[in-house]
Scaffold this active site. Structure first.
Site, short mmCIF file in Angstrom:
data_model
loop_
_atom_site.label_atom_id
_atom_site.label_comp_id
_atom_site.label_asym_id
_atom_site.label_seq_id
_atom_site.Cartn_x
_atom_site.Cartn_y
_atom_site.Cartn_z
CB CYS A 4 -0.87 -0.04 1.26
SG CYS A 4 -1.90 1.40 1.52
CB CYS A 13 -3.13 3.91 -5.40
SG CYS A 13 -4.40 3.03 -4.47
N1 DGL Z 1 -3.84 0.44 -1.95
C1 DGL Z 1 -3.70 1.64 -1.20
C2 DGL Z 1 -2.50 2.44 -1.72
O1 DGL Z 1 -1.67 1.89 -2.41
C3 DGL Z 1 -5.01 2.33 -1.18
C4 DGL Z 1 -5.03 3.46 -0.23
C5 DGL Z 1 -6.33 3.72 0.45
O2 DGL Z 1 -6.84 2.81 1.11
O3 DGL Z 1 -6.76 4.87 0.37
O4 DGL Z 1 -2.33 3.60 -1.43
#
Ligand code: DGL
Length: 262
Positions: free
Chosen positions: A76, A186
């Site tokens: 993430c 993301c």
């Molecule tokens: N997969 C997360 C990232 O890479 C999502 C972030 C979120 O939950 O806002 O930032």
């Protein structure tokens, strides 16, 4: 082979998006046992404060360490950019993080205009500001918060009208600015590639960090003598605290998912 090497690689994300990273890890390291945590109940992380994001990362890390993981992949960008140095200080286990791939995009851009789509939490983090100031000399970075995208993916609406409207809205200013690279900052966004390719002109390259994270995971395991050389089929476990159907659609029905309150 050390017994610790047989332990799993732990991977966590605010939800289902980090499976895009898990897939790269599993492809590069098919012998490795893996445990994936989808903290979908607390998604999105990208609108939360730095301290709230750190607390969630601690909760996820504690659970993966209870399950005996030998290394933690923070799949993430928001969690990495807000919490990875804190996690590295707090725990005595190797951490791999994911950051937007600004470096290859800015180094290769011919138009000198690079788009980046990421969460508010990532784009406003100190780590992102540091990295972008190093690599964006002579480059115009067109940054866009992908507000609403993670919520739609978590809700199983990747191919929806709402998603298409949002993506057009976010990408048009980048197209107008003549970007030739779009950085996906993301781990949820690689699932949008087919739609992004339809919207963007052909010459725009879309890059994400999934493969780089998998290679870094392998390098760190190698350096620590933790590569699993077993020949039998690995154990692969998925845990989610909300909506297993969406997770199952992304990873495939042949993997079983355990619902857990964490
Ligand atoms: N997969 C997360 C990232 O890479 C999502 C972030 C979120 O939950 O806002 O930032």
């Amino acid at each position: 082979m050390d017994n610790l090497a047989k332990q799993a690689i732990g991977v966590f994300d605010s939800g289902v998006g980090g499976t895009s990273i898990w897939k790269e890890i599993h492809k590069l390291l098919p012998n490795e046992n893996t445990i994936y945590l989808a903290d979908s109940k607390n998604a999105p992380y990208g609108i939360k404060s730095k301290s709230a994001i750190r607390d969630l990362c601690v909760k996820n890390t504690d659970l993966l360490l209870e399950k005996g993981c030998k290394i933690i992949v923070v799949a993430c960008n928001t969690a990495t950019t807000n919490a990875i140095s804190f996690l590295r200080e707090k725990y005595n286990v190797p951490f791999i993080g994911i950051e937007p791939a600004i470096k290859p995009a800015t180094l290769n851009s011919k138009t000198k205009k690079v788009g980046i789509l990421a969460t508010k939490g990532t784009l406003s983090s100190e780590l992102f500001l540091e990295t972008s100031s190093i690599y964006s000399k002579g480059i115009t970075l067109i940054e866009q918060h992908g507000s609403g995208i993670v919520e739609l993916i978590e809700g199983g609406k990747i191919d929806s009208k709402e998603m298409s409207t949002l993506l057009h809205y976010y990408l048009q200013p980048m197209i107008d600015a003549n970007i030739d690279y779009l950085v996906l900052g993301c781990s949820h966004y690689p699932y949008l590639k087919p739609q992004l390719e339809l919207i963007l002109p052909d010459y725009v390259q879309i890059i994400d960090s999934g493969h780089a994270v998998a290679r870094q995971t392998r390098a760190v395991l190698e350096a620590n003598n933790l590569l699993n050389e077993q020949s039998e089929y690995p154990e692969i476990q998925f845990f989610t605290n909300q909506n297993p159907t969406v997770l199952s659609e992304l990873i495939g029905k042949h993997y079983s998912i355990t619902e857990l309150d964490f």
